[in-house]
Design an enzyme around this catalytic site. Sequence first.
Site, PDB file in Angstrom:
ATOM      1  CG  ASP A 122      10.647  28.701 -12.680  1.00  0.00           C
ATOM      2  OD1 ASP A 122      11.083  29.887 -12.382  1.00  0.00           O
ATOM      3  OD2 ASP A 122       9.561  28.697 -13.193  1.00  0.00           O
ATOM      4  CG  ASP A 165       6.332  27.185 -11.626  1.00  0.00           C
ATOM      5  OD1 ASP A 165       5.249  27.470 -10.877  1.00  0.00           O
ATOM      6  OD2 ASP A 165       6.364  27.092 -12.611  1.00  0.00           O
ATOM      7  CG  ASN A 213       2.707  28.121 -13.918  1.00  0.00           C
ATOM      8  OD1 ASN A 213       3.773  28.484 -13.531  1.00  0.00           O
ATOM      9  ND2 ASN A 213       2.366  27.208 -14.856  1.00  0.00           N
ATOM     10  CG  HIS A 214       3.918  23.995 -11.979  1.00  0.00           C
ATOM     11  ND1 HIS A 214       3.662  22.741 -12.265  1.00  0.00           N
ATOM     12  CD2 HIS A 214       4.408  24.851 -12.965  1.00  0.00           C
ATOM     13  CE1 HIS A 214       4.063  22.754 -13.628  1.00  0.00           C
ATOM     14  NE2 HIS A 214       4.486  23.862 -14.224  1.00  0.00           N
ATOM     15  CG  HIS A 261       5.848  31.334 -16.358  1.00  0.00           C
ATOM     16  ND1 HIS A 261       5.076  30.294 -15.865  1.00  0.00           N
ATOM     17  CD2 HIS A 261       5.018  31.933 -17.162  1.00  0.00           C
ATOM     18  CE1 HIS A 261       3.730  30.126 -16.701  1.00  0.00           C
ATOM     19  NE2 HIS A 261       3.862  31.021 -17.405  1.00  0.00           N
TER      20      HIS A 261
END
Length: 250
Positions: A21, A50, A76-77, A197
Site C-alpha cells: 500500500d 491503496d 478499499n481507498h 490492507h
Amino acid sequence: MGPRIQYFDANTAGRDYAVGDIHGCFYMLDALLERLEFDVAKDRLFSVGDLIDRGPDSERAAEFIDAPWFHAIRGNHEQMLLDAVNHGGQDRALWHMNGGDWFDAVDARAADALTERVRQLPLAAAVNLAGGGVAALVHANVSDNSFERTRALLEAGSADTQALSMLLWNRDRADALNGRGSGQIAVDGVDVIYFGHTPMHEAMAHANTRWLDTGAFMGGWLSIAELGVAGEVWSLSSDLDTLHSGWRWV
C-alpha cells in the site's frame, strides 16, 4: 468498470515485482525503484491497491496508473473514492475521515480523469510466472479460502456485495496471521498470493501468502517483493535512509 480480474502473461524479458500500500507516498516508491535499478523498459510493478489517501502525493496515482509498466488492483481507498464521487453524503464524509480530503484540491478535469482511471482498476490480478506457476494479487482477502473460487466469481460477474467487500475490506486472514484470530491463512488454488490492507510491522510471509502493507504513510516502510514463491522483499524507511531485505516468516 473494466474487467473485475486481470490476467498477465509471464514476463520473459525482465523482472516482476509487487508493491504494498503506497497511500500517496510516491516519493518512497521513486526512491525504492531507483535502489532496485528498476528498468521501465522491461520490468513490471504490480500494486495490491491503496495508491491514494493519507500520504503527501495522492494525485500522482494517475501518473503511475498510466505508466505501461505499472499495474494496480483496487483497494478499499480507491473504492471509497468511487463511493464518494457516486453518492456523496455519508460516503464522502467517511472518505474524508480516512484521508480523502486531498481530492477537494484537485481541479475538476484532473479529478474526473483520475476517477475514471480508478473505475477501471480490477479487483484482483493473476500473473503467470516465468518459471511456471501463478502469482495472485488481492487487496484484503479471498472468498472461501480459495483464489480459484474468487476468480470464478469475478469472471462470472456473480460476486455479490458481501463477496466484493471481502476482497476490499476483510481482515480475518490478516488477524489469523497476527494471532488475533483463528482460521486458515494459506490460500488454495494459487502458488503465491500478495495482500495489502492491514499494516504490518514488517513484510510477512506464511505458506503461500505474502503481506506487503508495512505502514508507509504511518512513518513505517514501503515494501516491494519479487513476484514468485521464492521472491525476495525489500523495505525502505519513510526517511529514505534505511533499506533492509527479508520476510518475517510466521
